[in-house]
Design a protein around this motif. Structure first.
Motif, PDB file in Angstrom:
ATOM      1  N   LEU A 170       0.831  -1.205   0.000  1.00 24.20           N
ATOM      2  CA  LEU A 170       0.000   0.000   0.000  1.00 24.20           C
ATOM      3  C   LEU A 170       0.867   1.257   0.000  1.00 24.20           C
ATOM      4  N   SER A 171       1.942   1.253   0.762  1.00 32.24           N
ATOM      5  CA  SER A 171       2.794   2.439   0.844  1.00 32.24           C
ATOM      6  C   SER A 171       3.595   2.666  -0.437  1.00 32.24           C
ATOM      7  N   GLY A 172       3.694   1.644  -1.287  1.00 33.24           N
ATOM      8  CA  GLY A 172       4.269   1.885  -2.606  1.00 33.24           C
ATOM      9  C   GLY A 172       3.388   2.824  -3.410  1.00 33.24           C
ATOM     10  N   GLY A 218      13.968  10.748  -5.497  1.00 37.96           N
ATOM     11  CA  GLY A 218      13.799   9.472  -6.173  1.00 37.96           C
ATOM     12  C   GLY A 218      12.681   8.705  -5.514  1.00 37.96           C
ATOM     13  N   LEU A 219      12.195   7.689  -6.194  1.00 34.97           N
ATOM     14  CA  LEU A 219      11.064   6.886  -5.742  1.00 34.97           C
ATOM     15  C   LEU A 219      11.411   5.409  -5.875  1.00 34.97           C
ATOM     16  N   VAL A 220      11.194   4.642  -4.805  1.00 32.44           N
ATOM     17  CA  VAL A 220      11.350   3.192  -4.852  1.00 32.44           C
ATOM     18  C   VAL A 220      10.019   2.566  -4.448  1.00 32.44           C
ATOM     19  N   VAL A 240      11.134   0.172  -9.456  1.00 28.90           N
ATOM     20  CA  VAL A 240      10.073  -0.734  -9.008  1.00 28.90           C
ATOM     21  C   VAL A 240      10.682  -2.118  -8.828  1.00 28.90           C
ATOM     22  N   ILE A 241      10.567  -2.656  -7.611  1.00 29.12           N
ATOM     23  CA  ILE A 241      11.153  -3.961  -7.280  1.00 29.12           C
ATOM     24  C   ILE A 241      10.031  -4.940  -6.981  1.00 29.12           C
ATOM     25  N   MET A 242      10.058  -6.094  -7.631  1.00 31.12           N
ATOM     26  CA  MET A 242       9.039  -7.121  -7.434  1.00 31.12           C
ATOM     27  C   MET A 242       9.694  -8.445  -7.046  1.00 31.12           C
ATOM     28  N   GLY A 243       9.064  -9.166  -6.102  1.00 30.09           N
ATOM     29  CA  GLY A 243       9.461 -10.531  -5.818  1.00 30.09           C
ATOM     30  C   GLY A 243       8.778 -11.458  -6.799  1.00 30.09           C
ATOM     31  N   THR A 244       9.532 -12.333  -7.425  1.00 35.05           N
ATOM     32  CA  THR A 244       8.955 -13.179  -8.475  1.00 35.05           C
ATOM     33  C   THR A 244       7.957 -14.198  -7.939  1.00 35.05           C
ATOM     34  N   GLY A 276      11.221   5.380 -15.090  1.00 30.21           N
ATOM     35  CA  GLY A 276      11.299   4.242 -14.193  1.00 30.21           C
ATOM     36  C   GLY A 276      12.049   3.052 -14.746  1.00 30.21           C
ATOM     37  N   THR A 277      12.464   2.197 -13.821  1.00 24.22           N
ATOM     38  CA  THR A 277      13.110   0.931 -14.132  1.00 24.22           C
ATOM     39  C   THR A 277      12.475  -0.148 -13.267  1.00 24.22           C
ATOM     40  N   ALA A 278      12.225  -1.308 -13.846  1.00 24.59           N
ATOM     41  CA  ALA A 278      11.679  -2.434 -13.097  1.00 24.59           C
ATOM     42  C   ALA A 278      12.764  -3.475 -12.876  1.00 24.59           C
ATOM     43  N   ALA A 279      12.749  -4.081 -11.686  1.00 24.78           N
ATOM     44  CA  ALA A 279      13.712  -5.129 -11.348  1.00 24.78           C
ATOM     45  C   ALA A 279      12.994  -6.194 -10.535  1.00 24.78           C
TER      46      ALA A 279
END
Length: 276
Positions: free
Chosen positions: A95-97, A113-115, A214-218, A242-245
């Protein structure tokens, strides 16, 4: 050491460690600022001032907020960042994202910056996303006025069991504290206020003016396709913002499950953008 900051409508508990450019970390629902107990020291040791804060209605903040939407939390995040002498790289989980997205878009003066970590920043196609397709979870959820809600601590703990495909060594002891907090009078009512639409955050994605990661757990069960979900968030931002990882094998809490892997993504981002 815990500090308390007064913001509109209540108080926020936070801890600040390290020195250097400011990084502000905000956790997701149902837990507390200690969710960053593993990753927060890593940028602090790398030369950053790191603030971790409790989400309104969670941890040590005052109770009785009228609502806990992403817009509400964005206001808290911006207020705290200002009090701490921002701008900052602002980071939010779940939610805080979404809240961090709103804060970065509406207060660009405070966002270097934004994470976003496994964020609920876009409106999922079905309820809480891919999690509803997990068979064990489906028995935990039910429909109330069109929104699937957790109505008891037991259901929430069952969700967390799914959200952590691999658990930190201190998981049982760590979980005891937020569980005890949710048993306190009024806390579950506050918790239920967090179940609301991310539409406000989605509307702000095109207005992001700072660099974003943007960081995601697979292995996040909340998303049918975590990698594609992260890429879709980036695609909704201005071109090149943005960049996704991804963190392979991590669930909905990669920062707690795989802190070194998350730090390996975040610290280079900070080196490029913090204090810019």
């Amino acid at each position: 050491m815990t500090e308390f900051c007064d913001v509109a409508g209540g108080r926020i508990a936070c801890e600040v460690t390290g020195s250097g450019p400011l990084v502000v970390l905000w956790h997701g629902i149902g837990v507390r600022r200690q969710d960053y107990r593993f990753p927060a020291p890593l940028p602090a040791r790398a030369g950053y001032r790191v603030a971790t804060a409790d989400l309104r209605g969670h941890g040590e903040p005052s109770l009785g907020r009228a609502s806990i939407t992403r817009t509400d939390v964005a206001g808290d995040l911006a207020a705290l960042t200002g009090l701490l002498g921002g701008p900052a790289v602002i980071a939010g989980h779940s939610l805080s994202g979404g809240a961090a997205t709103i804060a970065a878009a509406t207060r660009p003066d405070l966002a270097a910056g934004l994470v976003e970590i496994n964020p609920f920043t876009r409106v999922p196609k079905t309820g809480l996303g891919g999690l509803l397709r997990v068979r064990r979870y489906r028995r935990c959820a039910f429909l109330i006025t069109g929104t699937r809600l957790f109505r008891s601590l037991g259901l929430w703990l069952r969700y967390l069991d799914l959200a952590y495909p691999a658990k930190p060594a201190d998981y049982p002891g760590y979980l005891a504290a937020p569980a005890a907090r949710l048993r306190e009078p009024g806390r579950m009512a506050e918790f239920l206020k967090t179940f609301n639409s991310p539409a406000g955050a989605a509307k702000q994605l095109p207005h992001i003016k700072c660099p974003a990661l943007v960081i995601m757990g697979t292995a996040d069960p909340d998303f049918a396709g975590p990698r594609a979900g992260g890429e879709a968030i980036v695609a909704a931002m201005p071109a090149g913002a943005g960049t996704a990882a991804v963190v392979d094998g991590a669930g909905h809490y990669p920062h707690a499950q795989s802190p070194e892997a998350v730090a390996d993504l975040v610290i280079p981002f900070l080196e490029e953008h913090a204090g810019a």
